[in-house]
Write a protein that holds these residues in place. Structure first.
Motif, short mmCIF file in Angstrom:
data_model
loop_
_atom_site.label_atom_id
_atom_site.label_comp_id
_atom_site.label_asym_id
_atom_site.label_seq_id
_atom_site.Cartn_x
_atom_site.Cartn_y
_atom_site.Cartn_z
N VAL A 24 0.82 -1.30 -0.09
CA VAL A 24 0.17 -0.09 -0.08
C VAL A 24 0.87 1.32 -0.05
O VAL A 24 1.76 1.39 0.65
N ASN A 25 0.57 1.90 -0.89
CA ASN A 25 1.16 3.55 -0.75
C ASN A 25 1.11 4.21 0.55
O ASN A 25 -0.11 4.01 1.08
N ASP A 26 2.11 4.77 1.10
CA ASP A 26 2.00 5.59 2.18
C ASP A 26 0.85 6.84 2.03
O ASP A 26 -0.01 7.00 3.18
N ARG A 27 1.02 7.34 1.02
CA ARG A 27 -0.34 8.52 0.57
C ARG A 27 -0.53 8.34 -0.84
O ARG A 27 0.02 7.89 -1.90
N CYS A 28 -1.58 8.83 -1.01
CA CYS A 28 -2.15 8.62 -2.56
C CYS A 28 -1.57 9.76 -3.31
O CYS A 28 -1.31 10.72 -3.08
N PRO A 29 -0.99 9.13 -4.37
CA PRO A 29 -0.21 9.92 -5.45
C PRO A 29 -1.03 11.09 -6.12
O PRO A 29 -0.53 12.34 -6.33
N ALA A 30 -2.24 11.02 -5.96
CA ALA A 30 -3.07 11.96 -6.80
C ALA A 30 -3.53 13.29 -5.70
O ALA A 30 -3.45 14.17 -6.04
N CYS A 31 -4.13 12.67 -4.49
CA CYS A 31 -4.69 13.75 -3.68
C CYS A 31 -3.87 13.86 -2.40
O CYS A 31 -4.25 14.65 -1.47
N GLY A 32 -2.97 12.85 -2.21
CA GLY A 32 -2.14 13.08 -0.76
C GLY A 32 -2.59 12.60 0.37
O GLY A 32 -2.28 12.48 1.27
N GLU A 33 -3.96 11.85 0.27
CA GLU A 33 -4.71 11.22 1.42
C GLU A 33 -3.56 10.00 1.98
O GLU A 33 -3.05 9.28 1.35
N GLU A 34 -3.50 10.08 3.29
CA GLU A 34 -2.66 9.14 3.88
C GLU A 34 -3.13 7.89 4.11
O GLU A 34 -4.32 7.72 4.54
N LEU A 35 -2.68 6.86 3.70
CA LEU A 35 -3.05 5.43 3.67
C LEU A 35 -2.36 4.48 4.50
O LEU A 35 -2.64 3.31 4.69
N PHE A 36 -1.04 5.16 5.13
CA PHE A 36 -0.31 4.28 6.08
C PHE A 36 -1.15 3.89 7.21
O PHE A 36 -0.41 3.00 7.86
N HIS A 37 -2.12 4.32 7.46
CA HIS A 37 -2.86 4.15 8.60
C HIS A 37 -3.41 2.55 8.79
O HIS A 37 -3.94 2.09 9.83
N GLN A 38 -3.59 2.09 7.60
CA GLN A 38 -4.24 0.81 7.34
C GLN A 38 -3.91 -0.57 8.29
O GLN A 38 -2.63 -0.47 8.24
N ARG A 39 -4.66 -0.92 8.64
CA ARG A 39 -4.37 -2.37 9.39
C ARG A 39 -4.99 -3.44 8.76
O ARG A 39 -6.11 -4.02 9.49
N ALA A 40 -5.00 -3.88 7.58
CA ALA A 40 -5.60 -4.90 7.00
C ALA A 40 -5.30 -6.37 7.74
O ALA A 40 -5.85 -7.24 7.77
N ASP A 41 -3.87 -6.28 7.99
CA ASP A 41 -3.33 -7.55 8.44
C ASP A 41 -3.48 -8.74 7.84
O ASP A 41 -3.43 -9.07 6.69
#
Length: 149
Positions: free
Chosen positions: A48-65
């Motif tokens: 998973v990207n740490d941030r969206c390349p288009a809008c910059g939304e943080e994605l590193f919070h994910q805990r899909a495990d």
């Protein structure tokens, strides 16, 4: 009451705009950012990207495990077992070896295809519900949800 205490936001004062769950999950199933739907969520097969390349939304919070593999196994297991049972019922005189060759291959291919789709949907679900840091987090909110302040 001190100035520091008066400047803390109360839980009742925090107004969070709702995030639509189904549109976010549909974007995630396509591997796109749950916020904007333009940037890619993954930079590799399941990374998973740490941030969206288009809008910059943080994605590193994910805990899909372990949840995406578990859901994928449940889906694929139902399909494969149903196929084996249907094959035995429809072709009772067929030897067992064709099913022993075909169904493991189908199971493997389905698993590899479904895993990023399921992971994207689950990460988007977490984002839409503001789980695991995907939203406003104040010291009061952390204390409210049981984390250390």
């Amino acid at each position: 009451m001190t100035i520091a205490e008066s400047s803390k936001p109360e839980m009742a004062d925090i107004v969070l705009t709702p995030r639509p769950v189904w549109p976010a999950m549909k974007r995630g199933m396509r591997g796109l950012c749950p916020a904007c739907g333009r940037g890619k969520m993954f930079y590799a097969y399941l990374k998973v990207n740490d941030r969206c390349p288009a809008c910059g939304e943080e994605l590193f919070h994910q805990r899909a495990d372990d949840m995406p593999p578990y859901v994928t196994m449940v889906i694929v297991g139902h399909i494969v077992v149903s196929g084996v049972i249907a094959g035995q019922e429809l072709f009772p005189n067929l030897p067992d070896w064709p099913q022993m060759v075909v169904w493991p291959v189908i199971g493997l291919l389905l698993s590899l295809w479904l895993l990023p789709i399921v992971k994207g949907a689950l990460i988007s679900y977490q984002w839409a519900l503001r789980m695991h840091g995907f939203g406003v987090e104040t010291p009061d909110e952390r204390r409210f949800f049981g984390d250390s302040p």
